[in-house]
Design a protein around this motif. Structure first.
Motif, PDB file in Angstrom:
ATOM      1  N   ASN A  50       3.458  -1.459   3.698  1.00 45.85           N
ATOM      2  CA  ASN A  50       3.091  -0.157   3.166  1.00 45.85           C
ATOM      3  C   ASN A  50       4.337   0.701   3.027  1.00 45.85           C
ATOM      4  O   ASN A  50       5.375   0.447   3.642  1.00 45.85           O
ATOM      5  CB  ASN A  50       2.013   0.531   4.014  1.00 45.85           C
ATOM      6  N   TYR A  51       4.220   1.714   2.192  1.00 47.19           N
ATOM      7  CA  TYR A  51       5.311   2.657   1.964  1.00 47.19           C
ATOM      8  C   TYR A  51       4.661   4.027   1.845  1.00 47.19           C
ATOM      9  O   TYR A  51       4.378   4.518   0.775  1.00 47.19           O
ATOM     10  CB  TYR A  51       6.041   2.260   0.683  1.00 47.19           C
ATOM     11  N   VAL A  52       4.381   4.625   3.007  1.00 47.63           N
ATOM     12  CA  VAL A  52       3.649   5.896   3.042  1.00 47.63           C
ATOM     13  C   VAL A  52       4.098   6.826   4.166  1.00 47.63           C
ATOM     14  O   VAL A  52       3.805   8.016   4.126  1.00 47.63           O
ATOM     15  CB  VAL A  52       2.125   5.671   3.237  1.00 47.63           C
ATOM     16  N   ALA A 102       0.867  -1.181   0.000  1.00 49.51           N
ATOM     17  CA  ALA A 102       0.000   0.000   0.000  1.00 49.51           C
ATOM     18  C   ALA A 102       0.904   1.231   0.000  1.00 49.51           C
ATOM     19  O   ALA A 102       1.794   1.344   0.841  1.00 49.51           O
ATOM     20  CB  ALA A 102      -0.895   0.007   1.232  1.00 49.51           C
ATOM     21  N   ALA A 103       0.690   2.150  -0.936  1.00 49.84           N
ATOM     22  CA  ALA A 103       1.634   3.261  -1.101  1.00 49.84           C
ATOM     23  C   ALA A 103       0.943   4.581  -1.381  1.00 49.84           C
ATOM     24  O   ALA A 103      -0.191   4.618  -1.856  1.00 49.84           O
ATOM     25  CB  ALA A 103       2.602   2.952  -2.241  1.00 49.84           C
ATOM     26  N   SER A 104       1.640   5.669  -1.070  1.00 54.18           N
ATOM     27  CA  SER A 104       1.225   6.995  -1.525  1.00 54.18           C
ATOM     28  C   SER A 104       1.586   7.133  -2.999  1.00 54.18           C
ATOM     29  O   SER A 104       2.496   6.464  -3.493  1.00 54.18           O
ATOM     30  CB  SER A 104       1.944   8.083  -0.725  1.00 54.18           C
ATOM     31  N   ILE A 153       9.577   4.899   5.754  1.00 53.48           N
ATOM     32  CA  ILE A 153       9.908   3.502   6.024  1.00 53.48           C
ATOM     33  C   ILE A 153       9.021   2.541   5.223  1.00 53.48           C
ATOM     34  O   ILE A 153       7.995   2.921   4.676  1.00 53.48           O
ATOM     35  CB  ILE A 153       9.747   3.187   7.518  1.00 53.48           C
ATOM     36  N   ILE A 154       9.453   1.295   5.206  1.00 55.08           N
ATOM     37  CA  ILE A 154       8.583   0.197   4.799  1.00 55.08           C
ATOM     38  C   ILE A 154       7.941  -0.337   6.079  1.00 55.08           C
ATOM     39  O   ILE A 154       8.637  -0.821   6.983  1.00 55.08           O
ATOM     40  CB  ILE A 154       9.372  -0.925   4.097  1.00 55.08           C
ATOM     41  N   GLY A 155       6.626  -0.196   6.188  1.00 49.94           N
ATOM     42  CA  GLY A 155       5.904  -0.659   7.361  1.00 49.94           C
ATOM     43  C   GLY A 155       5.290  -2.028   7.127  1.00 49.94           C
ATOM     44  O   GLY A 155       4.687  -2.272   6.080  1.00 49.94           O
ATOM     45  N   VAL A 156       5.472  -2.918   8.093  1.00 51.64           N
ATOM     46  CA  VAL A 156       4.890  -4.259   8.003  1.00 51.64           C
ATOM     47  C   VAL A 156       4.291  -4.623   9.355  1.00 51.64           C
ATOM     48  O   VAL A 156       4.596  -3.989  10.370  1.00 51.64           O
ATOM     49  CB  VAL A 156       5.938  -5.336   7.608  1.00 51.64           C
ATOM     50  N   ASP A 209      -4.817   7.581  -0.967  1.00 54.22           N
ATOM     51  CA  ASP A 209      -4.673   9.030  -0.851  1.00 54.22           C
ATOM     52  C   ASP A 209      -4.772   9.513   0.594  1.00 54.22           C
ATOM     53  O   ASP A 209      -5.053  10.680   0.853  1.00 54.22           O
ATOM     54  CB  ASP A 209      -5.691   9.760  -1.734  1.00 54.22           C
ATOM     55  N   ASP A 210      -4.539   8.601   1.554  1.00 63.00           N
ATOM     56  CA  ASP A 210      -4.455   9.020   2.946  1.00 63.00           C
ATOM     57  C   ASP A 210      -3.404   8.170   3.653  1.00 63.00           C
ATOM     58  O   ASP A 210      -2.757   7.320   3.041  1.00 63.00           O
ATOM     59  CB  ASP A 210      -5.813   8.906   3.641  1.00 63.00           C
ATOM     60  N   TYR A 211      -3.203   8.425   4.942  1.00 67.66           N
ATOM     61  CA  TYR A 211      -2.195   7.698   5.718  1.00 67.66           C
ATOM     62  C   TYR A 211      -2.802   6.626   6.626  1.00 67.66           C
ATOM     63  O   TYR A 211      -2.070   5.868   7.259  1.00 67.66           O
ATOM     64  CB  TYR A 211      -1.413   8.679   6.608  1.00 67.66           C
ATOM     65  N   VAL A 212      -4.128   6.587   6.720  1.00 69.06           N
ATOM     66  CA  VAL A 212      -4.783   5.700   7.681  1.00 69.06           C
ATOM     67  C   VAL A 212      -4.956   4.292   7.132  1.00 69.06           C
ATOM     68  O   VAL A 212      -4.518   3.301   7.743  1.00 69.06           O
ATOM     69  CB  VAL A 212      -6.142   6.279   8.112  1.00 69.06           C
ATOM     70  N   GLN A 213      -5.589   4.171   5.973  1.00 63.42           N
ATOM     71  CA  GLN A 213      -5.885   2.855   5.421  1.00 63.42           C
ATOM     72  C   GLN A 213      -4.636   2.016   5.137  1.00 63.42           C
ATOM     73  O   GLN A 213      -4.670   0.794   5.321  1.00 63.42           O
ATOM     74  CB  GLN A 213      -6.736   2.991   4.162  1.00 63.42           C
TER      75      GLN A 213
END
Length: 277
Positions: free
Chosen positions: A87-89, A40-42, A235-238, A70-74
């Protein structure tokens, strides 16, 4: 929430920052160990960087599939649920605050890049033109609001209370000599009111999407050698427990490679900086 699925394959369109045509490449039916990594990315710059990384990952046997949010939550919610691998956001302070507020278990699997936070002109084109009662639009999420306020403080527009740091809000403003007003908006919406307010304070990726160049358009920004570069690295979040999987290790290794560093430096002209750590 509007989202766009972007399937990243070797046949990609870098000019648009998106990749289409998943499945165009002929599959090897005998390859039992074919792997897929979902991220999931911006939109900018994250999906564009992933598009470049997809070519190397494809050679290593991985298919990278990205959904642009288009957001940081999902992006955190879908990683927590297991719907996505990563994710990468976001930067680490936002991730930690999100975990605290939502009971999620997102961890940092790799530090990739840094985006200087900047002050940009709205109806005013110079910081020295700031007048009493001017309105400044800032992000409303906890860590990014603090970051915006700290940048405004560094440029003499306000003073925060002693001890106010990465969780500072407008309630922590000690001195506001110009009686500035603050319009707090979701980060993706800040640039959209630039014609209505004196200044906007933007995350690097949303500045890029709004057509701003950090070097040419920012009235002030965080310097690349600042503590912010270390604090706010993207960061790469997992989900906790997945950071050591072979697929995530492969993804992080490619994103930290010299080839991707050069891509970032060439494409973003200082608006995005590879993290050296």
């Amino acid at each position: 929430m509007k989202k766009r699925v972007v399937a990243l394959t070797l046949a990609l369109t870098l000019a648009a920052g998106l990749v289409t045509g998943c499945g165009n490449a002929k599959k090897d039916d005998n390859k039992a160990d074919s792997k897929t990594i979902t991220v999931a990315a911006s939109q900018t710059p994250h999906s564009e960087i992933l598009a470049e990384a997809a070519k190397t990952l494809k050679k290593q046997g991985y298919d990278l599939k990205v959904t642009v949010f288009d957001d940081y939550v999902q992006p955190n919610n879908v990683v927590e649920s297991g719907e996505f691998d990563a994710n990468y956001v976001e930067h680490k302070p936002y991730m930690e605050q999100f975990n605290k507020e939502n009971g999620t278990h997102i961890v940092d699997a790799g530090d990739i890049h840094y985006e200087p936070f900047g002050i940009y002109g709205g109806t005013k084109t110079k910081l020295e033109d700031v007048a009493e009662g001017d309105t400044i639009a800032i992000p409303n999420d906890t860590t990014n609001e603090a970051r915006a306020l700290l940048l405004l403080q560094d440029n003499g527009l306000l003073t925060l209370k002693d001890g106010a740091s990465l969780t500072a809000t407008i309630n922590d403003i000690k001195d506001n000599p110009k009686k500035l007003k603050f319009q707090e908006l979701e980060a993706a919406q800040v640039s959209k009111v630039k014609g209505e307010v004196a200044y906007v304070v933007l995350n690097g990726n949303y500045a890029l999407e709004a057509g701003y160049s950090v070097g040419k358009d920012a009235l002030a920004y965080e310097k690349s050698d600042s503590e912010a570069a270390k604090t706010y690295v993207n960061i790469i979040g997992v989900k906790e427990g997945n950071e050591n999987s072979d697929a995530i290790k492969a993804l992080v290794k490619v994103l930290k490679s010299d080839e991707i560093k050069k891509f970032i430096e060439d494409k973003y002209d200082g608006a995005v900086i590879p993290f050296a750590g």
